[in-house]
Design an enzyme around this catalytic site. Sequence first.
Site, PDB file in Angstrom:
ATOM      1  N   SER A 139      19.918 -20.803  64.837  1.00 43.17           N
ATOM      2  CA  SER A 139      19.612 -19.554  64.346  1.00 43.17           C
ATOM      3  C   SER A 139      19.935 -18.536  65.717  1.00 43.17           C
ATOM      4  CB  SER A 139      18.623 -19.493  64.076  1.00 43.17           C
ATOM      5  OG  SER A 139      18.077 -18.116  62.990  1.00 43.17           O
ATOM      6  N   TYR A 152       9.304 -21.084  63.135  1.00 45.33           N
ATOM      7  CA  TYR A 152      10.526 -21.018  63.142  1.00 45.33           C
ATOM      8  C   TYR A 152      11.591 -19.907  64.483  1.00 45.33           C
ATOM      9  CZ  TYR A 152      15.210 -20.698  60.969  1.00 45.33           C
ATOM     10  OH  TYR A 152      16.909 -20.676  59.896  1.00 45.33           O
TER      11      TYR A 152
HETATM   12  P1  NAD Z   1      19.334 -25.700  53.083  1.00 45.60           P
HETATM   13  O1  NAD Z   1      17.286 -25.992  53.164  1.00 45.60           O
HETATM   14  O2  NAD Z   1      19.874 -25.739  52.023  1.00 45.60           O
HETATM   15  O3  NAD Z   1      19.451 -27.320  54.046  1.00 45.60           O
HETATM   16  C1  NAD Z   1      18.030 -27.391  54.900  1.00 45.60           C
HETATM   17  C2  NAD Z   1      18.601 -29.311  54.721  1.00 45.60           C
HETATM   18  O4  NAD Z   1      17.423 -29.822  55.747  1.00 45.60           O
HETATM   19  C3  NAD Z   1      18.852 -29.732  53.670  1.00 45.60           C
HETATM   20  O5  NAD Z   1      19.909 -31.054  53.763  1.00 45.60           O
HETATM   21  C4  NAD Z   1      17.507 -30.576  54.029  1.00 45.60           C
HETATM   22  O6  NAD Z   1      17.201 -31.969  53.537  1.00 45.60           O
HETATM   23  C5  NAD Z   1      16.713 -30.673  55.770  1.00 45.60           C
HETATM   24  N1  NAD Z   1      15.023 -30.868  55.252  1.00 45.60           N
HETATM   25  C6  NAD Z   1      14.576 -30.637  55.295  1.00 45.60           C
HETATM   26  N2  NAD Z   1      13.368 -30.406  56.405  1.00 45.60           N
HETATM   27  C7  NAD Z   1      13.442 -31.958  56.710  1.00 45.60           C
HETATM   28  C8  NAD Z   1      12.775 -32.544  57.039  1.00 45.60           C
HETATM   29  N3  NAD Z   1      11.804 -32.942  56.984  1.00 45.60           N
HETATM   30  N4  NAD Z   1      13.597 -33.934  57.224  1.00 45.60           N
HETATM   31  C9  NAD Z   1      14.880 -34.033  57.168  1.00 45.60           C
HETATM   32  N5  NAD Z   1      15.608 -32.958  56.571  1.00 45.60           N
HETATM   33  C10 NAD Z   1      14.995 -32.177  56.102  1.00 45.60           C
HETATM   34  O7  NAD Z   1      19.022 -24.349  53.991  1.00 45.60           O
HETATM   35  P2  NAD Z   1      20.369 -24.153  55.223  1.00 45.60           P
HETATM   36  O8  NAD Z   1      20.483 -22.589  54.767  1.00 45.60           O
HETATM   37  O9  NAD Z   1      21.564 -25.348  54.433  1.00 45.60           O
HETATM   38  O10 NAD Z   1      19.826 -24.286  56.635  1.00 45.60           O
HETATM   39  C11 NAD Z   1      20.745 -25.698  56.697  1.00 45.60           C
HETATM   40  C12 NAD Z   1      20.358 -24.830  58.938  1.00 45.60           C
HETATM   41  O11 NAD Z   1      21.195 -24.135  59.221  1.00 45.60           O
HETATM   42  C13 NAD Z   1      18.454 -25.042  58.952  1.00 45.60           C
HETATM   43  O12 NAD Z   1      18.350 -25.926  60.362  1.00 45.60           O
HETATM   44  C14 NAD Z   1      18.611 -23.286  58.607  1.00 45.60           C
HETATM   45  O13 NAD Z   1      17.487 -23.477  60.004  1.00 45.60           O
HETATM   46  C15 NAD Z   1      19.822 -23.446  59.888  1.00 45.60           C
HETATM   47  N6  NAD Z   1      19.730 -21.760  59.509  1.00 45.60           N
HETATM   48  C16 NAD Z   1      20.198 -21.516  58.460  1.00 45.60           C
HETATM   49  C17 NAD Z   1      19.991 -20.009  57.922  1.00 45.60           C
HETATM   50  C18 NAD Z   1      20.404 -19.469  57.093  1.00 45.60           C
HETATM   51  O14 NAD Z   1      20.284 -17.836  56.593  1.00 45.60           O
HETATM   52  N7  NAD Z   1      20.650 -19.818  55.645  1.00 45.60           N
HETATM   53  C19 NAD Z   1      19.660 -19.042  59.314  1.00 45.60           C
HETATM   54  C20 NAD Z   1      20.378 -19.267  60.314  1.00 45.60           C
HETATM   55  C21 NAD Z   1      20.115 -20.836  60.403  1.00 45.60           C
END
Ligand code: NAD
Length: 246
Positions: A139, A152
Site C-alpha cells: 500500500s 495496517y
Molecule cells: P477487499 O476487502 O475487497 O479484499 C480483501 C481480500 O482479502 C478479500 O479477498 C478477503 O477475502 C481477503 N482477506 C481478508 N481477511 C483475510 C484473511 N484473514 N485471510 C485470508 N484472506 C483475507 O479489499 P481490496 O482493497 O481489494 O484489498 C486488497 C489488497 O489491497 C489488501 O492487501 C489491501 O490492504 C490492499 N490495498 C488496498 C487499497 C485500496 O484503496 N482499496 C489501497 C492500498 C492497499
Amino acid sequence: MIDPSLDYNGQTVCIIGGSSGIGNATAHAFRNQGADVHVTGTRASETDYDAAEGSDLVGLTYHQLDAADDSAIIALRQKFDRLDILVCSQGMVMYKRAEFEPENFARVVQVNLNSLMTCAGEFHDLLKQAKGSLIIISSTAAFHATVGNPGYNASKAGAAGLTRTLGKAWAPDGIRVNGIAPGLIATKMTKVTTDNPQRREATVKSIPVGRIGDPDDMAGLALFLASPLAGYIVGQTIIADGGLLL
Ligand code: NAD
C-alpha cells in the site's frame, strides 16, 4: 490478439484474497489472458459472494482460506502440483483506532504481513520449478504515516521490506518477487471513504489524475509484473496511486 508477452495460456495463477476487490480484478485479468486461475476468500463457498460486493467468481476456482491460520495455508498448498504466479492480495484494516489495541494490532499484522511469509514459503518450491513470479500487494501506506491505523501501516511497510528481501533471496532461484502499492482504490475496504460524499470529494481533489483508482488499474500492473516485459524488475514495490503521494 493477445500480446505474446502477456499470454498466460497454460499457466496456473493463485490469488490469495482474490474473492473481491483488487485480487478479484487481477484474477479476471489473468483469466482473460488464458490462465487457469484459483482464488481464495474467507467465506465457506463461492455462493456466499455477491457481484454487488465486487466479487465475480465465474470461471475461477474458489478455495476458502483464513490466512491467519498457517495450517490452512499449508493445506491449500497441497491442492496444487504446479504454480506459475502467486499474488498475495489478502488484507484487512480496523477503523476507529481499534488497531491501537494490542490484540487487534497483532491480528492485522498476522493477516497482512506474517501470512505473506507463510504463503511465500509454502509455494516457494512450485514457483522455483516454474521460474515464476510472486506479487505482493502492499500500500502507499508503506511510505507515510496513517495515524488511525498503526497495524495496517506497520504491516504494509513490512510487506514492502519483505518484497525487497525475497526479491533478492529468490532471484537466483529464477523467481521474480515484486509488489504493488495501491493508492485509494474503490473496493469493499475503502467504502468508508468512497460511500461518503464529502470524504469522497475531498479525496478526489487530492489525487492528481482526478479520480479514485479502479481495481482494474492494479490488475494491469500485475499482468505486467508477472510477464517477460518486467523480466529485469526484482524486489520493487511499484506505487500506483494516480499521483497521490507526489
Ligand atoms: P477487499 O476487502 O475487497 O479484499 C480483501 C481480500 O482479502 C478479500 O479477498 C478477503 O477475502 C481477503 N482477506 C481478508 N481477511 C483475510 C484473511 N484473514 N485471510 C485470508 N484472506 C483475507 O479489499 P481490496 O482493497 O481489494 O484489498 C486488497 C489488497 O489491497 C489488501 O492487501 C489491501 O490492504 C490492499 N490495498 C488496498 C487499497 C485500496 O484503496 N482499496 C489501497 C492500498 C492497499
